[in-house]
Scaffold this active site. Structure first.
Site, mmCIF file in Angstrom:
data_model
loop_
_atom_site.group_PDB
_atom_site.id
_atom_site.type_symbol
_atom_site.label_atom_id
_atom_site.label_comp_id
_atom_site.label_asym_id
_atom_site.label_seq_id
_atom_site.Cartn_x
_atom_site.Cartn_y
_atom_site.Cartn_z
ATOM 1 N N GLY A 1 32.760 -61.119 -32.886
ATOM 2 C CA GLY A 1 31.910 -61.663 -34.246
ATOM 3 C C GLY A 1 31.725 -63.026 -33.943
ATOM 4 O O GLY A 1 31.227 -63.813 -34.727
ATOM 5 N N LEU A 2 31.805 -63.717 -32.595
ATOM 6 C CA LEU A 2 31.600 -65.019 -32.453
ATOM 7 C C LEU A 2 30.294 -65.201 -31.358
ATOM 8 O O LEU A 2 30.030 -66.075 -31.273
ATOM 9 C CB LEU A 2 32.801 -65.855 -31.574
ATOM 10 C CG LEU A 2 34.162 -65.765 -32.453
ATOM 11 C CD1 LEU A 2 35.096 -66.493 -31.764
ATOM 12 C CD2 LEU A 2 33.995 -66.509 -33.723
ATOM 13 N N GLY A 3 29.606 -63.999 -31.218
ATOM 14 C CA GLY A 3 28.362 -64.269 -30.690
ATOM 15 C C GLY A 3 28.416 -64.272 -29.148
ATOM 16 O O GLY A 3 27.395 -64.858 -28.442
ATOM 17 N N ASP B 1 22.499 -64.328 -35.126
ATOM 18 C CA ASP B 1 23.267 -64.787 -33.889
ATOM 19 C C ASP B 1 22.652 -65.837 -33.061
ATOM 20 O O ASP B 1 23.089 -66.793 -32.586
ATOM 21 C CB ASP B 1 24.125 -63.844 -33.546
ATOM 22 C CG ASP B 1 25.116 -63.004 -34.271
ATOM 23 O OD1 ASP B 1 25.129 -63.458 -35.384
ATOM 24 O OD2 ASP B 1 25.788 -62.205 -34.051
HETATM 25 C C1 MEV Z 1 26.812 -60.232 -36.886
HETATM 26 O O1 MEV Z 1 27.430 -61.472 -36.374
HETATM 27 C C2 MEV Z 1 26.173 -60.378 -38.089
HETATM 28 C C3 MEV Z 1 25.629 -59.247 -38.792
HETATM 29 O O2 MEV Z 1 25.134 -59.661 -40.111
HETATM 30 C C4 MEV Z 1 24.675 -58.353 -38.197
HETATM 31 C C5 MEV Z 1 23.409 -59.190 -37.832
HETATM 32 O O3 MEV Z 1 23.048 -59.975 -38.575
HETATM 33 O O4 MEV Z 1 22.542 -58.679 -36.987
HETATM 34 C C6 MEV Z 1 26.869 -58.174 -39.050
#
Ligand code: MEV
Length: 320
Positions: free
Chosen positions: A109-111, A156
């Protein structure tokens, strides 16, 4: 033969403060760069005829670009951004050695994917002596994101390429915002990786099965992001904690939290955090906790006790 020169490029990670998942459906979200982690790519000239080789320093592997085919699991992350860079430059593959190093954990989740693509494309353009504008880079990194995540919102890549706080609405030009009073977040890694593609697809299934119920949850998340922006711009930091807690509860309702992420959020709150939520795609990856200076150490310790494998501290401030 194309002349190349040594060039080093980097890109930071990112954290989503409010609005993940809802942003895919056109609601606003807020994200900031996370400069404590980053990808660095160093380009240097290679012997004539060697083409492009990639040295993944963290994996201890060296790969020839020509050997990476689309079916290879590393193709999207490593080869595709380089092909895009060369295509947009209308340039044949030069003789180049690219050394890649990253401190951004993968699928957390940190890109990591967007940062890797941004740093690779910057390094290739830089090695070929071409200045690369962020407005040109951002859509290229978005193309790579689509291969990783299917239907990404674009938040992101936008946060990572421009490396500044972003208020983002899909298909609208990104806006930055003023942080009237800087604040501190802890970023705790649950130690479990979870591909964003899967959680985004699961939310899509829920939405298709129940557009009214799921739509209401997404709309409330969007409203929270809007309220959070106003609070940040007004310097009302105390208002952010309850908004984070509510945003987390709504993400849990979308089934993208996990027992461990819930536990980390509870541990942070019990140790004095003003608010806590998962950040990014969810089901694993990272969570964030809003802390005041005097409680930061206690909250970090509580997070480690609750099983966080790494806790970073980041200060959110206006871009200088
Ligand atoms: C992922 O970092 C964020 C989400 O909202 C997916 C997206 O925005 O593409 C889960």
């Amino acid at each position: 033969m194309t002349a190349v020169r040594a060039f080093t490029a980097s890109a930071p990670g990112k954290i989503i403060l409010f609005g993940e998942h809802a942003v895919v459906y056109g609601y606003p979200a807020i994200a900031v760069p996370l400069t404590a982690v980053q990808v660095t790519v160093s380009a240097e000239a290679a012997p004539s005829g060697s083409g492009i080789t990639l040295h993944a320093a963290d994996l201890g592997r060296t790969l020839a670009l020509a050997d990476l085919q689309p079916a290879d699991p590393l193709y999207d992350a490593l080869a595709y951004p380089i092909h895009l860079a060369l295509q947009t430059l209308r340039c044949p593959a030069p003789d180049l050695r690219l050394t890649v190093r990253s401190t951004i954990p993968i699928a957390s989740g940190l890109g990591s994917g967007a940062a890797l693509a941004a740093a690779l494309i910057r390094a290739v353009w830089g090695a070929l002596g071409q200045p690369l504008d962020d407005d040109v880079l951002n859509p290229l990194v978005y193309e790579v994101e689509k291969r990783h995540h299917g239907t990404p919102s674009g938040i992101d890549n936008t946060t990572i390429v421009y490396a500044r706080p972003v208020y983002f609405v899909r298909e609208q030009p990104p806006q930055t915002f003023t942080v009237a009073r800087p604040f501190t977040l802890l970023v705790a890694d649950s130690g479990h990786s979870s591909p964003t593609r899967l959680t985004v697809a699961d939310v899509r299934h829920r939405y298709d099965a129940d557009p009214t119920g799921t739509g209401a949850v997404l709309a409330r998340i969007g409203a929270i992001a809007e309220q959070a922006r106003q609070a940040i711009e007004a310097g009302e930091i105390a208002a952010l904690g309850p908004l984070m807690d509510e945003n987390h509860a709504l993400l849990a309702e979308l089934t993208v939290s996990s027992p461990h992420l819930d536990q980390l959020c509870q541990a942070a709150r019990a140790a004095g955090a003003q608010g806590a939520k998962l950040s990014g795609g969810g089901r694993g990856g990272n969570m964030i906790a809003l802390v005041q200076e005097d409680s930061a150490d206690a909250v970090a310790e509580a997070l480690r006790q609750a099983g966080a494998v790494r806790v970073l501290t980041t200060r959110v401030d206006s871009p200088s």
